[in-house]
Design a protein around this motif. Structure first.
Motif, PDB file in Angstrom:
ATOM      1  N   HIS A   1       0.831  -1.209   0.000  1.00 44.95           N
ATOM      2  CA  HIS A   1       0.000   0.000   0.000  1.00 44.95           C
ATOM      3  C   HIS A   1       0.863   1.255   0.000  1.00 44.95           C
TER       4      HIS A   1
ATOM      5  N   HIS B 222       0.958   4.938  -2.494  1.00 39.03           N
ATOM      6  CA  HIS B 222       0.494   5.699  -3.662  1.00 39.03           C
ATOM      7  C   HIS B 222       1.723   6.293  -4.346  1.00 39.03           C
TER       8      HIS B 222
ATOM      9  N   PHE C  24       0.025   1.963  -5.835  1.00 40.81           N
ATOM     10  CA  PHE C  24      -1.255   2.457  -6.337  1.00 40.81           C
ATOM     11  C   PHE C  24      -0.972   3.484  -7.411  1.00 40.81           C
TER      12      PHE C  24
ATOM     13  N   HIS D  84      -9.879   1.351   0.005  1.00 42.48           N
ATOM     14  CA  HIS D  84      -9.636   2.132   1.233  1.00 42.48           C
ATOM     15  C   HIS D  84     -10.943   2.203   2.029  1.00 42.48           C
TER      16      HIS D  84
ATOM     17  N   HIS E  51      -6.109   0.186   4.936  1.00 39.44           N
ATOM     18  CA  HIS E  51      -6.299   0.615   6.335  1.00 39.44           C
ATOM     19  C   HIS E  51      -7.210  -0.396   7.054  1.00 39.44           C
TER      20      HIS E  51
ATOM     21  N   ASP F  40       1.971   4.147   2.817  1.00 34.07           N
ATOM     22  CA  ASP F  40       0.887   4.998   2.289  1.00 34.07           C
ATOM     23  C   ASP F  40       1.415   6.134   1.388  1.00 34.07           C
TER      24      ASP F  40
HETATM   25 ZN   LIG Z   1      -3.690   4.892   0.936  1.00 37.62          ZN
END
Ligand SMILES: [Zn+2]
Ligand SMILES: Nc1ncnc2[nH]cnc12
Length: 324
Positions: free
Chosen positions: A8, A10, A87, A186, A210, A267
């Motif tokens: 995970h 981005h 992502f 998410h 999450h 993240d």
């Molecule tokens: Zn995220």
């Protein structure tokens, strides 16, 4: 070195302030509202997204994206990561003036370059942005479902979790599932446990981005454990965004003890002053996890990875060699 894996992150959120400043100079933009003293400036989720969108808009060419990805994955590998899923957001690329296909191929090129240099394996999860609306998320799903780049193996949704009704996004996820893509979404970050339950009810993901606010409902925690749904936990992000006040209040240890499959992730690392390595260190320091427990987290991530069986076996072989 401790081996790790990430599910995970981005990719636009992995660009550090120094790189974003370089991009701003390249395109003649003024970054001073969003970067001060070498650090991103934001104060809540909305202003975080604003800074994120500003920075993302400074990646405009295929070369920009390939270099960003190569740079991020190479640094991840130097910290011990053997696998990473990023992502990717075709909507952000389009806003910056690049077609989704050119964007994805450029990111794929960055993944391959990092692999050639370090051995790290990478895959891409196309995300729709929830607050861009149902139509945009369905368009992202249709793009992902074409699977024109073989490194695209999953579909998900990020963005403002408090926007819209999850049920409206079912079609997008059905399009992606029918194409054989792995599914994650998410939920349970900015909104509470009901958001996680709705995601499981309507979208049937194998993983939740999450998901930590499931802790608000013990029946839901049991359901997650029983169904083997994997939680992509990002403790540093959660503390930075004040989802929980302190690491001591983070539910990661309770979710693990309840039998939930949990993983550690960064993240949007520079926005939250973190990295994958720091997340493992946080788990050691604040959640009382020893190296054996952390190695198990890495195994859980590989088990849950949206990657073909052969690659997965090779990744497990790397972990086995390390533990012998
Ligand atoms: Zn995220
Ligand atoms: N933490 C986060 N939550 C939701 N959407 C995001 N997009 C980038 N980071 C995000």
């Amino acid at each position: 070195m401790r081996l790790s894996a990430e599910l995970h992150c981005h990719i636009e959120g992995a660009a550090d302030p120094q790189l974003v400043n370089e991009q701003a100079r390249k395109y003649g933009a003024d970054a001073s509202r969003y970067i001060r003293d070498g650090s991103f400036v934001w104060h809540d989720f909305t202003s975080f997204l604003e800074a994120y969108d500003f920075a993302a808009d400074l990646f405009r060419s295929e070369d920009d994206y390939a270099r960003l990805t190569e740079h991020y994955l190479t640094s991840l590998a130097r910290d011990g990561a053997i696998y990473s899923e990023i992502f990717i957001s075709p909507d952000h690329a389009r806003k910056a003036g690049l077609s989704p296909q050119a964007y994805t191929d450029a990111l794929g090129e960055g993944i391959m370059r990092a692999r050639d240099k370090t051995g790290i394996e990478g895959r891409m999860i196309v995300v729709g942005i929830r607050h861009f609306g149902v139509e945009a998320v369905e368009a992202a799903a249709r793009f992902a479902a074409r699977r024109e780049n073989p490194l695209v193996t999953g579909f998900g949704m990020s963005g403002e979790e408090r926007h819209g009704d999850l049920e409206d996004y079912v079609r997008a996820f059905e399009i992606a599932r029918e194409a054989g893509l792995g599914i994650t979404v998410h939920a349970g970050e900015l909104a509470g446990w009901k958001s996680v339950a709705a995601a499981l009810d309507h979208l049937r993901p194998s993983r939740i981005g999450h998901g930590v606010r499931a802790i608000e409902n013990p029946d839901l925690v049991r359901r997650i454990a029983e169904q083997g749904v994997v939680l992509e936990c990002c403790p540093g992000s959660n503390i930075a965004l004040e989802v929980f006040p302190r690491f001591a209040d983070h539910p990661f240890p309770k979710l693990l003890a309840a039998g939930c499959k949990v993983t550690l992730n960064s993240d949007d690392p520079p926005y939250f002053w973190t990295s994958l390595r720091k997340e493992y260190d946080i788990a050691a320091e604040h959640f009382g996890m020893d190296e054996k427990a952390l190695a198990k987290v890495t195994r859980t991530a590989i088990e849950a990875a949206f990657v073909d069986r052969k690659t997965k076996a090779a990744l497990f072989a790397r972990l086995d060699r390390k533990s012998r």
